[in-house]
Structures are given as structure tokens and as C-alpha cells.
Design a protein around this motif. Structure first.
Motif, PDB file in Angstrom:
ATOM      1  N   GLN A 152       0.778  -1.186  -0.154  1.00 43.16           N
ATOM      2  CA  GLN A 152      -0.080  -0.147  -0.165  1.00 43.16           C
ATOM      3  C   GLN A 152       0.942   1.050   0.045  1.00 43.16           C
ATOM      4  O   GLN A 152       0.113   2.259   0.440  1.00 43.16           O
ATOM      5  N   GLN A 153       2.113   1.186  -0.090  1.00 45.36           N
ATOM      6  CA  GLN A 153       2.853   2.404  -0.321  1.00 45.36           C
ATOM      7  C   GLN A 153       2.407   3.552  -1.024  1.00 45.36           C
ATOM      8  O   GLN A 153       2.620   4.716  -0.871  1.00 45.36           O
ATOM      9  N   ARG A 154       1.739   3.154  -2.104  1.00 41.12           N
ATOM     10  CA  ARG A 154       0.992   4.207  -3.021  1.00 41.12           C
ATOM     11  C   ARG A 154       0.316   5.092  -2.422  1.00 41.12           C
ATOM     12  O   ARG A 154       0.086   6.153  -2.734  1.00 41.12           O
ATOM     13  N   TYR A 155      -0.376   4.519  -1.407  1.00 38.98           N
ATOM     14  CA  TYR A 155      -1.505   5.072  -0.860  1.00 38.98           C
ATOM     15  C   TYR A 155      -1.210   5.524   0.725  1.00 38.98           C
ATOM     16  O   TYR A 155      -1.922   6.333   1.368  1.00 38.98           O
ATOM     17  N   LEU A 156      -0.166   5.329   1.269  1.00 41.14           N
ATOM     18  CA  LEU A 156      -0.018   5.335   2.748  1.00 41.14           C
ATOM     19  C   LEU A 156       1.511   5.397   2.892  1.00 41.14           C
ATOM     20  O   LEU A 156       2.211   4.595   2.501  1.00 41.14           O
ATOM     21  N   VAL A 157       1.955   6.648   3.506  1.00 40.51           N
ATOM     22  CA  VAL A 157       3.314   6.789   3.976  1.00 40.51           C
ATOM     23  C   VAL A 157       3.925   5.820   4.998  1.00 40.51           C
ATOM     24  O   VAL A 157       3.051   5.679   6.009  1.00 40.51           O
ATOM     25  N   GLY A 158       4.881   5.029   4.897  1.00 50.95           N
ATOM     26  CA  GLY A 158       5.043   4.093   5.840  1.00 50.95           C
ATOM     27  C   GLY A 158       5.660   2.706   5.324  1.00 50.95           C
ATOM     28  O   GLY A 158       5.020   2.538   3.973  1.00 50.95           O
ATOM     29  N   SER A 159       6.517   2.207   6.090  1.00 54.13           N
ATOM     30  CA  SER A 159       6.812   0.899   5.374  1.00 54.13           C
ATOM     31  C   SER A 159       6.123  -0.586   5.857  1.00 54.13           C
ATOM     32  O   SER A 159       6.317  -1.715   5.447  1.00 54.13           O
ATOM     33  N   PHE A 160       5.206  -0.337   7.112  1.00 53.05           N
ATOM     34  CA  PHE A 160       4.786  -1.384   7.718  1.00 53.05           C
ATOM     35  C   PHE A 160       3.778  -2.476   6.843  1.00 53.05           C
ATOM     36  O   PHE A 160       3.420  -3.324   7.051  1.00 53.05           O
ATOM     37  N   LEU A 161       3.379  -1.649   5.665  1.00 55.16           N
ATOM     38  CA  LEU A 161       2.485  -2.625   4.841  1.00 55.16           C
ATOM     39  C   LEU A 161       2.997  -3.062   3.567  1.00 55.16           C
ATOM     40  O   LEU A 161       2.442  -3.563   2.823  1.00 55.16           O
ATOM     41  N   GLU A 162       4.344  -3.252   3.398  1.00 62.66           N
ATOM     42  CA  GLU A 162       4.893  -3.681   2.600  1.00 62.66           C
ATOM     43  C   GLU A 162       4.941  -5.212   2.286  1.00 62.66           C
ATOM     44  O   GLU A 162       4.728  -5.777   1.266  1.00 62.66           O
ATOM     45  N   SER A 163       4.673  -6.036   3.488  1.00 64.59           N
ATOM     46  CA  SER A 163       4.681  -7.161   3.558  1.00 64.59           C
ATOM     47  C   SER A 163       3.298  -7.835   3.015  1.00 64.59           C
ATOM     48  O   SER A 163       2.385  -7.191   3.797  1.00 64.59           O
ATOM     49  N   LEU A 164       3.042  -8.838   2.360  1.00 66.69           N
ATOM     50  CA  LEU A 164       1.953  -9.623   2.301  1.00 66.69           C
ATOM     51  C   LEU A 164       1.278 -10.010   3.385  1.00 66.69           C
ATOM     52  O   LEU A 164       0.000 -10.523   3.255  1.00 66.69           O
ATOM     53  N   ASP A 165       1.788 -10.387   4.406  1.00 62.87           N
ATOM     54  CA  ASP A 165       1.230 -11.302   5.499  1.00 62.87           C
ATOM     55  C   ASP A 165       0.834 -10.445   6.543  1.00 62.87           C
ATOM     56  O   ASP A 165       0.776 -10.805   7.657  1.00 62.87           O
ATOM     57  N   ILE A 166       0.484  -9.090   6.346  1.00 69.02           N
ATOM     58  CA  ILE A 166       0.132  -8.237   7.356  1.00 69.02           C
ATOM     59  C   ILE A 166      -1.069  -8.669   8.308  1.00 69.02           C
ATOM     60  O   ILE A 166      -1.138  -8.607   9.372  1.00 69.02           O
ATOM     61  N   LEU A 167      -1.937  -9.609   7.547  1.00 70.54           N
ATOM     62  CA  LEU A 167      -3.153 -10.059   8.095  1.00 70.54           C
ATOM     63  C   LEU A 167      -2.799 -11.557   8.977  1.00 70.54           C
ATOM     64  O   LEU A 167      -3.539 -12.077   9.432  1.00 70.54           O
ATOM     65  N   GLY A 168      -1.780 -11.830   8.632  1.00 70.13           N
ATOM     66  CA  GLY A 168      -1.288 -13.075   9.056  1.00 70.13           C
ATOM     67  C   GLY A 168      -1.532 -14.493   8.535  1.00 70.13           C
ATOM     68  O   GLY A 168      -2.120 -14.289   7.370  1.00 70.13           O
ATOM     69  N   ASP A 169      -1.911 -15.704   9.220  1.00 73.76           N
ATOM     70  CA  ASP A 169      -2.481 -16.763   8.570  1.00 73.76           C
ATOM     71  C   ASP A 169      -3.970 -17.019   8.999  1.00 73.76           C
ATOM     72  O   ASP A 169      -4.371 -18.133   9.205  1.00 73.76           O
ATOM     73  N   GLN A 170      -4.746 -15.800   9.463  1.00 80.04           N
ATOM     74  CA  GLN A 170      -5.933 -15.947   9.883  1.00 80.04           C
ATOM     75  C   GLN A 170      -6.768 -16.656   8.749  1.00 80.04           C
ATOM     76  O   GLN A 170      -6.992 -16.165   7.942  1.00 80.04           O
ATOM     77  N   THR A 171      -7.537 -17.722   9.073  1.00 81.27           N
ATOM     78  CA  THR A 171      -8.370 -18.391   8.065  1.00 81.27           C
ATOM     79  C   THR A 171      -9.727 -17.647   8.107  1.00 81.27           C
ATOM     80  O   THR A 171     -10.342 -17.849   9.385  1.00 81.27           O
ATOM     81  N   LEU A 172     -10.456 -16.988   7.167  1.00 78.89           N
ATOM     82  CA  LEU A 172     -11.383 -16.437   7.051  1.00 78.89           C
ATOM     83  C   LEU A 172     -12.663 -17.282   6.351  1.00 78.89           C
ATOM     84  O   LEU A 172     -12.122 -18.093   5.605  1.00 78.89           O
ATOM     85  N   THR A 173     -13.715 -17.170   6.806  1.00 79.49           N
ATOM     86  CA  THR A 173     -14.966 -18.046   6.235  1.00 79.49           C
ATOM     87  C   THR A 173     -16.169 -17.222   5.641  1.00 79.49           C
ATOM     88  O   THR A 173     -16.525 -16.499   6.447  1.00 79.49           O
ATOM     89  N   MET A 174     -16.550 -17.523   4.335  1.00 81.23           N
ATOM     90  CA  MET A 174     -17.479 -17.013   3.817  1.00 81.23           C
ATOM     91  C   MET A 174     -18.641 -17.747   3.558  1.00 81.23           C
ATOM     92  O   MET A 174     -18.438 -18.680   2.947  1.00 81.23           O
ATOM     93  N   PRO A 175     -19.822 -17.709   4.185  1.00 78.89           N
ATOM     94  CA  PRO A 175     -21.239 -18.653   4.070  1.00 78.89           C
ATOM     95  C   PRO A 175     -21.527 -18.483   2.700  1.00 78.89           C
ATOM     96  O   PRO A 175     -21.444 -17.382   1.812  1.00 78.89           O
ATOM     97  N   SER A 176     -22.104 -19.427   2.105  1.00 80.35           N
ATOM     98  CA  SER A 176     -22.623 -19.590   0.690  1.00 80.35           C
ATOM     99  C   SER A 176     -23.609 -18.410   0.456  1.00 80.35           C
ATOM    100  O   SER A 176     -24.418 -18.208   1.256  1.00 80.35           O
ATOM    101  N   LYS A 177     -23.475 -17.869  -0.627  1.00 85.20           N
ATOM    102  CA  LYS A 177     -24.782 -16.962  -1.215  1.00 85.20           C
ATOM    103  C   LYS A 177     -24.697 -16.085  -0.078  1.00 85.20           C
ATOM    104  O   LYS A 177     -26.065 -15.473   0.224  1.00 85.20           O
ATOM    105  N   GLU A 178     -23.953 -15.487   0.420  1.00 81.72           N
ATOM    106  CA  GLU A 178     -23.983 -14.244   1.441  1.00 81.72           C
ATOM    107  C   GLU A 178     -23.081 -13.218   1.137  1.00 81.72           C
ATOM    108  O   GLU A 178     -21.892 -13.494   0.711  1.00 81.72           O
ATOM    109  N   LYS A 179     -23.375 -11.913   1.657  1.00 83.82           N
ATOM    110  CA  LYS A 179     -22.740 -10.922   1.789  1.00 83.82           C
ATOM    111  C   LYS A 179     -22.169 -10.352   3.021  1.00 83.82           C
ATOM    112  O   LYS A 179     -23.126 -10.593   3.910  1.00 83.82           O
ATOM    113  N   LYS A 180     -21.082 -10.416   3.506  1.00 81.98           N
ATOM    114  CA  LYS A 180     -20.488 -10.309   5.020  1.00 81.98           C
ATOM    115  C   LYS A 180     -19.366  -9.496   5.096  1.00 81.98           C
ATOM    116  O   LYS A 180     -18.339  -9.606   4.156  1.00 81.98           O
TER     117      LYS A 180
END
Length: 217
Positions: A152-180
Motif C-alpha cells: 500500500q505504499q502508493r496510498y500510505l506513507v510508511g513501510s509496515f504495509l510492504e509485506s503481504l502477510d500483514i493479516l497473518g495466517d488467519q483463516t476467514l470463512t464466507m458462507p454460501s450466497k452471502e454478503k458479509k
């Protein structure tokens, strides 16, 4: 015979516009990928300025619409207007139809950027925050996946967003046919003094992964 040839050329030009702007399943349009492959610049000033792909596709569309109108003898204005509307409306509807009927796993996911944002605060060398990410699962099956914020360097000054693992390895779940909206907390070590004490950003791109499947949203 001349009008048939003009009609064929018009359809080819309009179709070329749709193809250049096609961006499923990636977020990078086919036109940008083509320019990169040819070694041509996409933007007039690096990553900003005039978008040459957009200009090219618009010129092709205008040429196609003009040729279409001259090739028609009846209802030329109405058909040309319909072609203009379809060139913008049809691609998204084709993607939606594919995601609803055939797509599996993360290929059925839609990321709603306009309803997603992240907030963070910094204390010493540690940045903590929460990202609220809104998805739509168009398939009839639940989807489990991990998500990472792209650079996100193009949008925010600072280097902490350079890594793609900022959200870690948390598994997210999206139910079928749903907006969440899913809230995902993150912690990142960052010593860059340019990072503000707190802030927020809403323009983002995600890399999502599920098993061997991986795509950008």
C-alpha cells in the motif's frame, strides 16, 4: 457488402475494448498485461498520470461506435447507444453469471472495496489495527481462505504495509450466497518514524489463497 464489412469491423473494435478492460480473475486488466508484455508504459508518470490503456480502449470504443452507426441503415442511434451501454454493463454481468453458476472456491468471491477499510495505531515500534473486509460469496458452498493486503505504499506513507502477510495466517470463512463484513485484527512490528500515531486507509488490494488456489482481488 460494404456495410457488412463495416459492421464486422465495428463489432471487432467494440469487442477489443471489452477485452482490454477485462480484469477477471485478476485485478490487472488484460490491456495492462498486454502493455507490460510489449514493454509499453501503462501510465504517463510511472504509476500515475494518464492511463495509456484506458485512452487506447476509449479510442477503440469511439471508433467502433462510429463505424457501427455508419454501417446501419435503420435505428442507427438506438443501436449505437445500446452498444455503448452493453460495452460497460456486459462484462460485469458475464463475470457475475460465471461466479454464480460455475466458479468454485475463491474464484466465486467478490471483494467489495468501497465497503472495506483498515484502522491502525502505533505505539513505539508496534502497529496494531483492524481491517473490516466485505466480501460476497456467489457460490453455493462455504469458502475458507486467507487474505493478505498488497503493498500500500502508493496510498500510505510508511513501510509496515510492504509485506503481504500483514493479516497473518488467519483463516476467514464466507458462507454460501452471502454478503458479509469480516473484522481481522493485525499486529506488525515497524520502526519507520514516518508512520503516524494512528490512521486509516480504504483503498486496498488483497491476495486471497485457499489450498492451491490463489488470486488477487
Amino acid at each position: 457488402m460494404k456495410r457488412r464489412r463495416q459492421l464486422a469491423i465495428a463489432l471487432m473494435l467494440i469487442t477489443s475494448t471489452i477485452i482490454l478492460n477485462w480484469s477477471y480473475p485478476s485485478t490487472t486488466a488484460l490491456g495492462e498485461q498486454l502493455f507490460q508484455w510489449l514493454g509499453l508504459p501503462i501510465w504517463s508518470r510511472g504509476t500515475s498520470g494518464l492511463n495509456y490503456v484506458g485512452i487506447t480502449s476509449m479510442l477503440l470504443l469511439l471508433a467502433g461506435l462510429f463505424t457501427l452507426r455508419t454501417s446501419l441503415q435503420r435505428h442507427a442511434r438506438k443501436i449505437t447507444l445500446l452498444a455503448l451501454i452493453l460495452s460497460f454493463w456486459l462484462p460485469s454481468q458475464l463475470v457475475l453469471a460465471y461466479q454464480t453458476v460455475w466458479a468454485k472456491g475463491i474464484y466465486a468471491l467478490e471483494f467489495v472495496k468501497s465497503e472495506s477499510s483498515c484502522h491502525f495505531s502505533k505505539e513505539e515500534d508496534q502497529v496494531t489495527g483492524t481491517c473490516s473486509l466485505t466480501f460476497i460469496n456467489h457460490s453455493a458452498q462455504d469458502i475458507n481462505f486467507t487474505a493478505s493486503i498488497r503493498n500500500q505504499q502508493r496510498y500510505l506513507v510508511g513501510s509496515f504495509l510492504e509485506s503481504l502477510d500483514i493479516l497473518g495466517d488467519q483463516t476467514l470463512t464466507m458462507p454460501s450466497k452471502e454478503k458479509k463484513t469480516i473484522d481481522v485484527a493485525f499486529t506488525k512490528m515497524a520502526s519507520d518514524p514516518r508512520i503516524p500515531a494512528n490512521g486509516a486507509f480504504s483503498v486496498m488490494q488483497l491476495a486471497v489463497k485457499s489450498g492451491e488456489q490463489e488470486r488477487d482481488l
